[in-house]
Design an enzyme around this catalytic site. Structure first.
Site, PDB file in Angstrom:
ATOM      1  CD  GLU A 183      55.285  29.754  67.258  1.00 45.49           C
ATOM      2  OE1 GLU A 183      55.468  29.406  65.759  1.00 45.49           O
ATOM      3  OE2 GLU A 183      56.181  29.454  67.584  1.00 45.49           O
ATOM      4  CD  GLU A 377      53.770  27.401  70.964  1.00 46.78           C
ATOM      5  OE1 GLU A 377      54.842  26.395  69.877  1.00 46.78           O
ATOM      6  OE2 GLU A 377      52.813  27.849  70.300  1.00 46.78           O
TER       7      GLU A 377
HETATM    8  C1  BG6 Z   1      55.241  26.349  66.945  1.00 45.00           C
HETATM    9  C2  BG6 Z   1      53.690  26.383  66.781  1.00 45.00           C
HETATM   10  O1  BG6 Z   1      55.344  26.512  65.572  1.00 45.00           O
HETATM   11  O2  BG6 Z   1      55.722  24.945  66.856  1.00 45.00           O
HETATM   12  C3  BG6 Z   1      52.668  25.085  67.091  1.00 45.00           C
HETATM   13  O3  BG6 Z   1      52.737  27.738  67.576  1.00 45.00           O
HETATM   14  C4  BG6 Z   1      53.548  24.558  66.712  1.00 45.00           C
HETATM   15  O4  BG6 Z   1      51.889  25.452  66.180  1.00 45.00           O
HETATM   16  C5  BG6 Z   1      54.341  24.555  67.558  1.00 45.00           C
HETATM   17  O5  BG6 Z   1      52.855  23.223  67.163  1.00 45.00           O
HETATM   18  C6  BG6 Z   1      55.575  23.083  67.526  1.00 45.00           C
HETATM   19  O6  BG6 Z   1      56.014  22.636  65.908  1.00 45.00           O
HETATM   20  P1  BG6 Z   1      55.484  21.286  65.536  1.00 45.00           P
HETATM   21  O7  BG6 Z   1      56.004  21.721  63.964  1.00 45.00           O
HETATM   22  O8  BG6 Z   1      56.694  20.322  66.105  1.00 45.00           O
HETATM   23  O9  BG6 Z   1      53.914  20.610  66.156  1.00 45.00           O
END
Ligand code: BG6
Length: 478
Positions: A183, A377
């Protein structure tokens, strides 16, 4: 008519993790302190992630979830066996820079750190799981923050290149899919979390951040170059926190605002994938009197070493308005400010849920870059209620994922090439934004709470068998 939705042959199915959110063992086997080890739970976390507080040592009275996380460092074999049971064909992990170079500046890498990832990759390969590796997922060695101010300083470029070359050389026989920075656009939103940057009051925020971005972009190009030289058969991508910004209305001002917002993020990928600074960025620098200091040869490097694929995270779309009244109704979406979209619901953390937005975003990225995409993701962070055996009836998670898989399937039918899909946190892990454990994404429940209590025992949720079936069928039979 058949409702079958089968994905392409060899489509990679798996999950995604980040070292600092799972490994724990934060000082074991010579690991140095990283920026994420300085992010406590509680109200201070946000100020630290934003780069407003300069606190480069853990404080005794605060709880730092990365220090133990879910103890993946010692339990990876058990966890990988569960991923294999689900049928994963890939697992995205990251390497902790400070396990390899504890202060970032050693002449020789730390053998114990290198050995850990050798063992991890061997275990994955034993189960026929392809490792997909992020070189840097939000964790900069703290020593580099102290000494150089992290990515503010050009010195980081060579240090990152040394680290990248070391791991490409060591794991060349084991890892075929790489990504440079997780990211990368997060740098503009949470500078300390994204890039270890502390902002001082006398500094011009945009000047500091875009100069740091230039350093990361050059470092990324050098890593692409090194990867292609050392492992010619590998593919190396970039990684964008994606999600289209919708205009709240058909007012051209809203449409333009949405375009500008998206360009804030596309800026990074335009450079990493197309190999040059886009015209809109040059105009932005000029209008805001920003001067990006470049070294001779930088532009050639960026042009010659572009990425092979576009990795991206997708949690939600965003929405923007130029109407003051509408602007007051804000919601969250992976830390990107957004006005509430009246057509969509949101998660318990206010992240908008928009499966069709994944199809839209994938098409948008495909149209723009004409390169394979990798969805690295996606998922629903939710509060789970386990029974006495740790079983969770997480139908809400299944519903979220199924809708997104169907949208991904439609994108593929639209002609978008997608290499694979790794859902975020296939086992419950520490939340990056809040540091909480109760924001869970997993198919596997982990007995641990926000304060660090619990046995760390793992148990299968309902979604475990559901995802196993999807992977087995390579999609949906009905
Ligand atoms: C992304 C990141 O921003 O979202 C992860 O690459 C992160 O590291 C994921 O965990 C989900 O976000 P969160 O805050 O729910 O853990």
């Amino acid at each position: 008519m058949s409702n079958e939705k089968r994905f392409p042959e060899n489509f990679l199915w798996g999950g995604a993790l980040a070292a600092n959110q799972v490994e724990g063992a934060y000082r074991d086997d010579g690991k140095g302190l990283t920026t994420v080890d300085l992010m406590p739970t509680g109200p201070k976390r946000w100020d630290i992630m934003h780069g407003y507080i300069d606190e480069l040592q853990p404080q005794n009275d605060l709880f730092y979830p990365s220090h133990e996380a879910i103890d993946f460092y010692h339990r990876y074999k058990e966890d990988i066996a569960l991923f294999a049971e689900m049928g994963f064909t890939c697992l995205r992990v990251s390497i902790a820079w400070a396990r390899i170079f504890p202060t970032g500046e050693e002449n020789e890498p730390n053998e114990a750190g290198l050995q850990f990832y050798d063992n991890l990759f061997d275990e994955l390969l034993k189960h026929n799981i392809e490792p997909v590796v992020t070189v840097c997922h939000f964790d900069v060695p703290v020593a580099l923050v102290e000494k150089y101010g992290s990515w503010k300083n050009r010195k980081m470029v060579a240090l990152f290149e040394k680290y990248a070359r070391t791991i490409f050389t060591r794991y060349q026989g084991k890892v075929k899919y790489w990504m440079t920075f997780n990211e990368i656009n997060m740098l503009l939103h949470l500078p300390f979390m994204g890039a270890g940057i502390v902002l001082h009051q006398d500094e011009n925020r945009d000047q500091v951040l875009y100069q740091a971005a230039h350093h990361q972009l050059v470092a990324s190009a050098l890593a692409v170059k090194a990867c292609h030289e050392i492992i010619p058969e590998a593919q190396i991508g970039c990684m964008l926190a994606a999600g289209m910004t919708y205009p709240y209305s058909a007012n051209p001002d809203d449409v333009w605002a949405g375009m500008e917002k998206d360009r804030e993020s596309f800026f990074f990928i335009d450079v990493q994938s197309r190999g040059q600074y886009p015209g809109y960025a040059k105009r932005f620098f000029k209008d805001n009197q920003l001067t990006i200091v470049m070294e001779p040869g930088d532009e050639e490097l960026l042009a010659s070493h572009t990425v092979d694929y576009i990795g991206f995270s997708y949690y939600s779309s965003r929405c923007i308005s130029t109407d003051e009244k509408v602007l007051q109704d804000q919601t969250d979406g992976n830390v990107f400010a957004s006005v509430k979209n009246p057509y969509l619901k949101a998660s318990e953390w206010g992240w908008t849920i928009d499966p069709k937005g994944l199809r839209i975003t994938a098409n948008q990225l495909h149209d723009r870059y004409q390169k394979p995409l990798f969805i690295v993701e996606n998922g629903l962070g939710a509060i789970d209620q386990p029974d006495a055996d740790g079983y969770v009836e997480d139908d809400y998670r299944i519903e979220y994922l199924e809708a997104h898989f169907k949208a991904m399937y439609e994108a593929i039918q639209d002609g978008v090439e997608i290499i694979g899909y790794t859902s975020w946190g296939p086992i419950d892990i520490v939340s990056a934004s809040t540091g909480e454990m109760k924001k869970r994404y997993g198919y596997i429940y982990v007995d641990r709470d926000n304060e660090g209590n619990g046995s760390l025992a793992r148990s299968r949720k309902k979604s475990f068998a559901w995802y196993q079936q999807v992977i087995k069928d390579n999609g949906f039979k009905r």
